[in-house]
Design a protein around this motif. Sequence first.
Motif, mmCIF file in Angstrom:
data_model
loop_
_atom_site.group_PDB
_atom_site.id
_atom_site.type_symbol
_atom_site.label_atom_id
_atom_site.label_comp_id
_atom_site.label_asym_id
_atom_site.label_seq_id
_atom_site.Cartn_x
_atom_site.Cartn_y
_atom_site.Cartn_z
ATOM 1 N N ALA A 47 85.038 68.030 25.744
ATOM 2 C CA ALA A 47 84.779 68.035 27.189
ATOM 3 C C ALA A 47 85.722 68.940 27.963
ATOM 4 O O ALA A 47 85.437 69.305 29.107
ATOM 5 N N ASP A 219 83.019 66.430 31.380
ATOM 6 C CA ASP A 219 81.924 66.592 30.429
ATOM 7 C C ASP A 219 81.509 68.059 30.451
ATOM 8 O O ASP A 219 81.226 68.611 31.533
ATOM 9 N N PHE A 220 81.518 68.698 29.303
ATOM 10 C CA PHE A 220 81.193 70.119 29.189
ATOM 11 C C PHE A 220 81.995 70.959 30.186
ATOM 12 O O PHE A 220 81.471 71.889 30.801
ATOM 13 N N LYS A 222 83.219 70.206 33.076
ATOM 14 C CA LYS A 222 83.069 69.904 34.494
ATOM 15 C C LYS A 222 83.582 68.502 34.797
ATOM 16 O O LYS A 222 83.424 67.588 33.983
#
Length: 250
Positions: A47, A219-220, A222
Amino acid sequence: METATASPATLQLEQVSVRYGGVQALQDVSLRIAPGRVYGLIGPNGAGKSTTINVIAGFTQASSGRVRFQGSDIGAWAPHQRARAGLARTFQNLALFGSMTVRENVACGAAAAGSRCPASAREALVDAELQRFGLAAVQHEPMAVQSLGTRKRIELARALVGKPALLLLDEPAAGLSADEIRALSDAVRAVCRTGASVLLIEHDMELVMGLCEHLFVLDFGKLIAQGTPDAVRADAAVQAAYFGAADELC
């Protein structure tokens, strides 16, 4: 999305992004850390949690955005300059000196703190951390022969000996026993009672939810949520990031 309460900031990230070629590791991440509080940084594997810690500590350069520590823009500062200003960290993969003794490893943290840890006071400060983490009996032994749990305590003692204003902990509970995790929690709370701040990356959700006052969720790359543990646990976007497994956050 809940925001942190307005109070003097120890650390601020302002729209920080990190790119590795075509890979966007962090995208416009902003967060604020106030003195004397424990914050958690959570999210699925990949993440961007460790990237965030590395940007704060100076091991990774932000592609854009600002990093402010105690009011100063530290984006161009080297890791040793940040350490001398009062920023300390531990590592997900332990970064200790195998050829040195336990005491020598802890003393390195005092030396890295520079003027925050005067030479005349270093021996006493090292003694205090060795006692606090139950390391006095092994202080003259080589670090390389110590167990994982002991090595974790050595690294935490090294980070704390310089009396940092901000402590960054990257998965400190991994491999620890239940008793060692309780001791870690007590140490973190003691740090915050001095007015210092703690930012914790950890997959042990019981520890995170019981110790942290405010959570940031990535998450990813962000920031998808932040707030109290209860608010984050109930957040639909957070549950989706954990593949809908609400049990992971209980």
